[in-house]
Enzyme design. Structure first.
Site, PDB file in Angstrom:
ATOM      1  N   ARG A 149       2.776   3.798   5.289  1.00  0.00           N
ATOM      2  CA  ARG A 149       2.523   3.989   6.720  1.00  0.00           C
ATOM      3  C   ARG A 149       3.542   3.218   7.558  1.00  0.00           C
ATOM      4  NH1 ARG A 149      -3.869   3.045   7.536  1.00  0.00           N
ATOM      5  NH2 ARG A 149      -3.098   1.707   9.190  1.00  0.00           N
ATOM      6  N   ARG A 178      -0.849  -6.639  13.902  1.00  0.00           N
ATOM      7  CA  ARG A 178      -2.212  -6.098  13.780  1.00  0.00           C
ATOM      8  C   ARG A 178      -3.205  -7.215  13.524  1.00  0.00           C
ATOM      9  NH1 ARG A 178      -1.009  -2.027   9.155  1.00  0.00           N
ATOM     10  NH2 ARG A 178      -3.222  -1.617   9.044  1.00  0.00           N
ATOM     11  N   ARG A 215       0.832  -1.224   0.000  1.00  0.00           N
ATOM     12  CA  ARG A 215       0.000   0.000   0.000  1.00  0.00           C
ATOM     13  C   ARG A 215       0.859   1.263   0.000  1.00  0.00           C
ATOM     14  NH1 ARG A 215      -4.480   0.806   4.518  1.00  0.00           N
ATOM     15  NH2 ARG A 215      -2.723   0.445   5.914  1.00  0.00           N
TER      16      ARG A 215
HETATM   17  P1  AP5 Z   1      -7.315   0.063   2.327  1.00  0.00           P
HETATM   18  O1  AP5 Z   1      -8.552   0.612   1.724  1.00  0.00           O
HETATM   19  O2  AP5 Z   1      -6.257   1.062   2.702  1.00  0.00           O
HETATM   20  O3  AP5 Z   1      -7.669  -0.918   3.559  1.00  0.00           O
HETATM   21  P2  AP5 Z   1      -8.226  -0.589   5.005  1.00  0.00           P
HETATM   22  O4  AP5 Z   1      -9.228  -1.652   5.315  1.00  0.00           O
HETATM   23  O5  AP5 Z   1      -8.680   0.838   5.113  1.00  0.00           O
HETATM   24  O6  AP5 Z   1      -6.896  -0.869   5.831  1.00  0.00           O
HETATM   25  P3  AP5 Z   1      -6.235  -0.082   7.051  1.00  0.00           P
HETATM   26  O7  AP5 Z   1      -4.829  -0.621   7.208  1.00  0.00           O
HETATM   27  O8  AP5 Z   1      -6.342   1.409   6.893  1.00  0.00           O
HETATM   28  O9  AP5 Z   1      -7.082  -0.599   8.204  1.00  0.00           O
HETATM   29  P4  AP5 Z   1      -6.686  -0.674   9.620  1.00  0.00           P
HETATM   30  O10 AP5 Z   1      -8.004  -1.018  10.135  1.00  0.00           O
HETATM   31  O11 AP5 Z   1      -5.577  -1.529  10.046  1.00  0.00           O
HETATM   32  O12 AP5 Z   1      -6.039   0.769   9.901  1.00  0.00           O
HETATM   33  P5  AP5 Z   1      -6.595   2.042  10.666  1.00  0.00           P
HETATM   34  O13 AP5 Z   1      -5.968   3.222  10.050  1.00  0.00           O
HETATM   35  O14 AP5 Z   1      -8.071   1.982  10.821  1.00  0.00           O
HETATM   36  O15 AP5 Z   1      -6.702  -1.042   1.345  1.00  0.00           O
HETATM   37  C1  AP5 Z   1      -5.494  -1.714   1.649  1.00  0.00           C
HETATM   38  C2  AP5 Z   1      -4.669  -1.916   0.358  1.00  0.00           C
HETATM   39  O16 AP5 Z   1      -5.361  -2.839  -0.495  1.00  0.00           O
HETATM   40  C3  AP5 Z   1      -4.488  -0.614  -0.467  1.00  0.00           C
HETATM   41  O17 AP5 Z   1      -3.201  -0.650  -1.014  1.00  0.00           O
HETATM   42  C4  AP5 Z   1      -5.569  -0.708  -1.562  1.00  0.00           C
HETATM   43  O18 AP5 Z   1      -5.190  -0.026  -2.755  1.00  0.00           O
HETATM   44  C5  AP5 Z   1      -5.685  -2.228  -1.755  1.00  0.00           C
HETATM   45  N1  AP5 Z   1      -7.044  -2.676  -2.077  1.00  0.00           N
HETATM   46  C6  AP5 Z   1      -8.212  -2.199  -1.548  1.00  0.00           C
HETATM   47  N2  AP5 Z   1      -9.275  -2.882  -2.061  1.00  0.00           N
HETATM   48  C7  AP5 Z   1      -8.750  -3.810  -2.917  1.00  0.00           C
HETATM   49  C8  AP5 Z   1      -9.342  -4.822  -3.740  1.00  0.00           C
HETATM   50  N3  AP5 Z   1     -10.674  -5.032  -3.793  1.00  0.00           N
HETATM   51  N4  AP5 Z   1      -8.511  -5.577  -4.492  1.00  0.00           N
HETATM   52  C9  AP5 Z   1      -7.167  -5.396  -4.442  1.00  0.00           C
HETATM   53  N5  AP5 Z   1      -6.546  -4.439  -3.703  1.00  0.00           N
HETATM   54  C10 AP5 Z   1      -7.336  -3.660  -2.924  1.00  0.00           C
HETATM   55  O19 AP5 Z   1      -6.004   1.783  12.123  1.00  0.00           O
HETATM   56  C11 AP5 Z   1      -4.603   1.902  12.378  1.00  0.00           C
HETATM   57  C12 AP5 Z   1      -4.372   1.730  13.874  1.00  0.00           C
HETATM   58  O20 AP5 Z   1      -5.054   2.784  14.610  1.00  0.00           O
HETATM   59  C13 AP5 Z   1      -4.915   0.426  14.476  1.00  0.00           C
HETATM   60  O21 AP5 Z   1      -3.994  -0.644  14.337  1.00  0.00           O
HETATM   61  C14 AP5 Z   1      -5.107   0.847  15.956  1.00  0.00           C
HETATM   62  O22 AP5 Z   1      -3.901   0.872  16.644  1.00  0.00           O
HETATM   63  C15 AP5 Z   1      -5.612   2.281  15.825  1.00  0.00           C
HETATM   64  N6  AP5 Z   1      -7.083   2.363  15.741  1.00  0.00           N
HETATM   65  C16 AP5 Z   1      -7.837   2.820  14.690  1.00  0.00           C
HETATM   66  N7  AP5 Z   1      -9.154   2.748  14.958  1.00  0.00           N
HETATM   67  C17 AP5 Z   1      -9.250   2.248  16.232  1.00  0.00           C
HETATM   68  C18 AP5 Z   1     -10.353   1.918  17.081  1.00  0.00           C
HETATM   69  N8  AP5 Z   1     -11.637   2.114  16.694  1.00  0.00           N
HETATM   70  N9  AP5 Z   1     -10.088   1.406  18.306  1.00  0.00           N
HETATM   71  C19 AP5 Z   1      -8.838   1.223  18.738  1.00  0.00           C
HETATM   72  N10 AP5 Z   1      -7.732   1.506  17.966  1.00  0.00           N
HETATM   73  C20 AP5 Z   1      -7.938   2.004  16.732  1.00  0.00           C
END
Ligand code: AP5
Length: 224
Positions: free
Chosen positions: A161, A172, A128
């Site tokens: 990231r 994760r 990504r």
């Molecule tokens: P992308 O759309 O970026 O995936 P995503 O599901 O948004 O993944 P994230 O890594 O952002 O989710 P996350 O939940 O770990 O992170 P967050 O920032 O929320 O797609 C991923 C890749 O695949 C991209 O390269 C894209 O181009 C590709 N792709 C997408 N769709 C595709 C398809 N159909 N086919 C092929 N390729 C595809 O959280 C980060 C951290 O913050 C957590 O670890 C935690 O520490 C904290 N945090 C955030 N929210 C909370 C909460 N509510 N409670 C506690 N801690 C939290």
């Protein structure tokens, strides 16, 4: 008020699809991960507290996360609703969201699960790239930008990231998938859950999510 929750494992495509739904529904995309990263860049107490958890691939404690999310949903641009990406991540957060919305006469209209097997997620996250200006996501092979290293939409540079390093990705996935199951069960029990196959290409996942939302709006869809 329209409140849509996007559910999925890290890398399932929540951020990618939230951007599509935001344009379609005209309500803001609220991602708790982005809120934490913005807070960290601004060196606020919440950002500094969250950093240690994010670096370790663990969830930030519920109380901090719920307070931050409720503050965000209280802003004027979310009065008509929001697309939540990355929240709720625990059953405690799901119940807090229900209570917050109920106090305002609202509810979660749809909880859309983008279902991707764990074995696909490491490849997605390690490839990504994200644009510096607005967070538009790309993938080195599955969704590449037209010009390497540059966002198609706003021309800003792309970066990777910190928590997309292979060892943090594995942490994760190991620590967060059980919590995801609990949240999925919560929305199965409320009847809001709809599931789409997240292994399909991005456009097909968008179409499936759009169809699920239309069915919810028409009151015709069955339970997931
Ligand atoms: P992308 O759309 O970026 O995936 P995503 O599901 O948004 O993944 P994230 O890594 O952002 O989710 P996350 O939940 O770990 O992170 P967050 O920032 O929320 O797609 C991923 C890749 O695949 C991209 O390269 C894209 O181009 C590709 N792709 C997408 N769709 C595709 C398809 N159909 N086919 C092929 N390729 C595809 O959280 C980060 C951290 O913050 C957590 O670890 C935690 O520490 C904290 N945090 C955030 N929210 C909370 C909460 N509510 N409670 C506690 N801690 C939290």
């Amino acid at each position: 008020m329209m409140l849509v929750v996007l559910l999925g494992a890290p890398g399932a495509g929540k951020g990618t699809q939230a951007a599509v739904l935001r344009d379609r529904l005209g309500i803001p995309h609220v991602a708790t991960g982005d809120l934490f990263r913005t807070a960290l860049r601004a060196a606020t107490p919440i950002g500094l507290e969250a950093k240690a958890y994010m670096d370790a691939g663990q969830l930030v404690p519920d109380d901090v996360t719920i307070r931050m999310l409720e503050e965000r949903l209280g802003r004027p641009d979310a009065a008509a609703g929001a697309i939540l990406d990355g929240f709720p991540r625990t059953a405690v957060q799901a119940r807090a969201l229900d209570a917050f919305l109920a106090a305002r006469g609202g509810r979660v209209d749809a909880a859309l699960l983008i279902d991707v097997p764990a074995e696909d997620l490491v490849a997605r996250l390690s490839g990504r790239w994200i644009c510096r200006a607005a967070g538009h996501p790309y993938h080195a092979t599955m969704n590449p930008p037209r010009v390497a290293g540059t966002c198609d939409l706003d021309g800003s540079p792309l970066y990777q990231r910190d928590d997309d390093r292979p060892e943090t990705i594995r942490a994760r996935l190991a620590s967060q998938l059980a919590d995801l199951d609990a949240v999925v069960e919560h929305y199965r029990s409320t009847g809001a859950l709809r599931t789409v196959d997240g292994r399909e290409p991005i456009g097909e996942v968008s179409a499936a999510l759009g169809a699920a939302l239309e069915a919810v709006a028409a009151g015709t869809s069955g339970r997931a």
